[in-house]
Structure formats: C-alpha cells, structure tokens
Design an enzyme around this catalytic site. Sequence first.
Site, PDB file in Angstrom:
ATOM      1  N   GLU A 184       0.832  -1.208   0.000  1.00 28.38           N
ATOM      2  CA  GLU A 184       0.000   0.000   0.000  1.00 28.38           C
ATOM      3  C   GLU A 184       0.865   1.255   0.000  1.00 28.38           C
ATOM      4  O   GLU A 184       1.801   1.382   0.774  1.00 28.38           O
ATOM      5  CB  GLU A 184      -0.931   0.007   1.219  1.00 28.38           C
ATOM      6  N   ARG A 213     -18.185  -0.373   4.689  1.00 29.11           N
ATOM      7  CA  ARG A 213     -19.155  -1.059   3.830  1.00 29.11           C
ATOM      8  C   ARG A 213     -19.940  -2.082   4.656  1.00 29.11           C
ATOM      9  O   ARG A 213     -21.116  -2.307   4.433  1.00 29.11           O
ATOM     10  CB  ARG A 213     -18.405  -1.756   2.684  1.00 29.11           C
ATOM     11  N   CYS A 222      -8.501  -1.607   7.820  1.00 25.23           N
ATOM     12  CA  CYS A 222      -7.087  -1.654   7.417  1.00 25.23           C
ATOM     13  C   CYS A 222      -6.553  -0.254   7.122  1.00 25.23           C
ATOM     14  O   CYS A 222      -5.474   0.112   7.588  1.00 25.23           O
ATOM     15  CB  CYS A 222      -6.897  -2.560   6.207  1.00 25.23           C
ATOM     16  N   HIS A 276      -1.617  -5.561   1.993  1.00 22.38           N
ATOM     17  CA  HIS A 276      -2.836  -6.377   1.902  1.00 22.38           C
ATOM     18  C   HIS A 276      -2.495  -7.699   1.217  1.00 22.38           C
ATOM     19  O   HIS A 276      -1.688  -7.733   0.286  1.00 22.38           O
ATOM     20  CB  HIS A 276      -3.907  -5.647   1.070  1.00 22.38           C
TER      21      HIS A 276
HETATM   22  N1  PCA Z   1      -8.913  -6.595   6.213  1.00 18.62           N
HETATM   23  C1  PCA Z   1      -9.853  -5.519   6.427  1.00 18.62           C
HETATM   24  C2  PCA Z   1      -9.822  -5.259   7.912  1.00 18.62           C
HETATM   25  C3  PCA Z   1      -9.134  -6.424   8.517  1.00 18.62           C
HETATM   26  C4  PCA Z   1      -8.518  -7.138   7.400  1.00 18.62           C
HETATM   27  O1  PCA Z   1      -7.765  -8.120   7.485  1.00 18.62           O
HETATM   28  C5  PCA Z   1      -9.577  -4.301   5.546  1.00 18.62           C
HETATM   29  O2  PCA Z   1      -9.022  -4.457   4.444  1.00 18.62           O
HETATM   30  O3  PCA Z   1      -9.925  -3.194   5.916  1.00 18.62           O
END
Ligand code: PCA
Length: 217
Positions: A83, A93, A146, A169
């Site tokens: 990111e 959401r 996140c 991610h």
């Molecule tokens: N993914 C979510 C929150 C926790 C996770 O593992 C996100 O992308 O916001």
Amino acid sequence: MTRPPTILLTGFAPFGGEEVNPSWQAAVALDGERIEGHRVVARLLPVEFDASLEALRAALDETRPALVLCVGQAGGRAQLSLERVAINVDDARIPDNAGASPIDQAIAADGPAAYFASLPIKAMLAALREAGIPAEVSQTAGTYVCNHVFYGLMHALRDAPGVRGGFVHIPYSPWQAARHAGAPSLPVETVVAGLRLALRTAMATTTDHRLAAGAEQ
Ligand code: PCA
C-alpha cells in the site's frame, strides 16, 4: 543480555464471516524470527475501528520498533499489495466486529488528508517479483479498518522520527478461496515468504528504487 531491536508485524482477527484471517496466520508464523539483526514481534489486532488503534498504540509502546508492517486481508486481490497511501477517512461497507459502521468520518480531526507509507515499496516490489512472488503497488488501502490502522500508524509515527511504517494487503488463502468460487488466492506459506523478503528488503534499503508501478485507474 540486551534484547535485539524489534520489527513490529501485525495481523488481524477474522472478519466479514470468515473463520480465519491469513494476515494473522502469516504474521504469527514470523513471530520471533531474526531479520537483519532485528527480532520480529507479531501482534494481533481486532477488526474494530476503535480497538484496533488502541491495540496498535499499546504494541508500539511495548515493543518500541525500528520498523512496523501491518498486514490485512483483501479478499479478491490476486497479489501481495504494497500500500502506497493511507487516507483520513472511515467509510465502512460492513460493520466492524464490534458493530460500528462509521460513514465519512475523519480518523484524525487534526490530521492531513493522507500519509504515504515510509517503507521502500518499489524496492520491496522488485525483490518480491524477482523471487517469483506476485506483488503490486496498491494506490488505495480502502476505507475500512485496514486503512484506519494504516493511517493511525503513520499518524503515530510522525512523533517517532526514524521509525518507518507501512501496510500490505494479502489475498485469500486457498482454504478461503475454496469457499468463494473463482476468487484468487495465495498459500499462507507464500505470504510468509513474501513478508519475510519484504521486511528484509525494507530493513536493508534506505533510498527507494525508481520503478514504475502506477495505475491508470
Ligand atoms: N482486512 C480488512 C480489515 C481487517 C482485514 O484483514 C480491511 O481491508 O480493511
């Protein structure tokens, strides 16, 4: 004997009806490893807007890390997503695990609109691709927990000069993807290898590479 300096690596609890969260499965697999003379300390964060940042701040105070990497799940993505940017907004959401659904709410009322990761994401991208691990630079971490944690991390690190931080991610694990017909996945072992390499590269790189990894949309 003095303890080696630390790298803080966080993962999340399951959310959104999933039974597992491979971000934590991968983080805990690296707990205690030595990377570039630093000890990896893994910590679990709740998928709750408020409690996630409380847990992150407590982990920062406790471990006083040299570098922080937070990891979360992005079901539907096909690669490790490094990111680039965290934005100052919560827009849920689905409710978080405590039932909270903030809409268009600032994360830090006095904070800037966005923070960039302070990790060398292009060098990390190059190292991952070279090792045969699918990876991309992502231009948005979303507006859920996140992004909230990523923004809160960078906001906290503004008072900690020299401490670098960022967010990755990861896709579904194959076990999860088997329950989401057609969704892409990466084995947790591949994610573990990717995070290890990403951390090693981040620790060893002070000036990021110049490498195109943008997107038209
Ligand atoms: N993914 C979510 C929150 C926790 C996770 O593992 C996100 O992308 O916001």
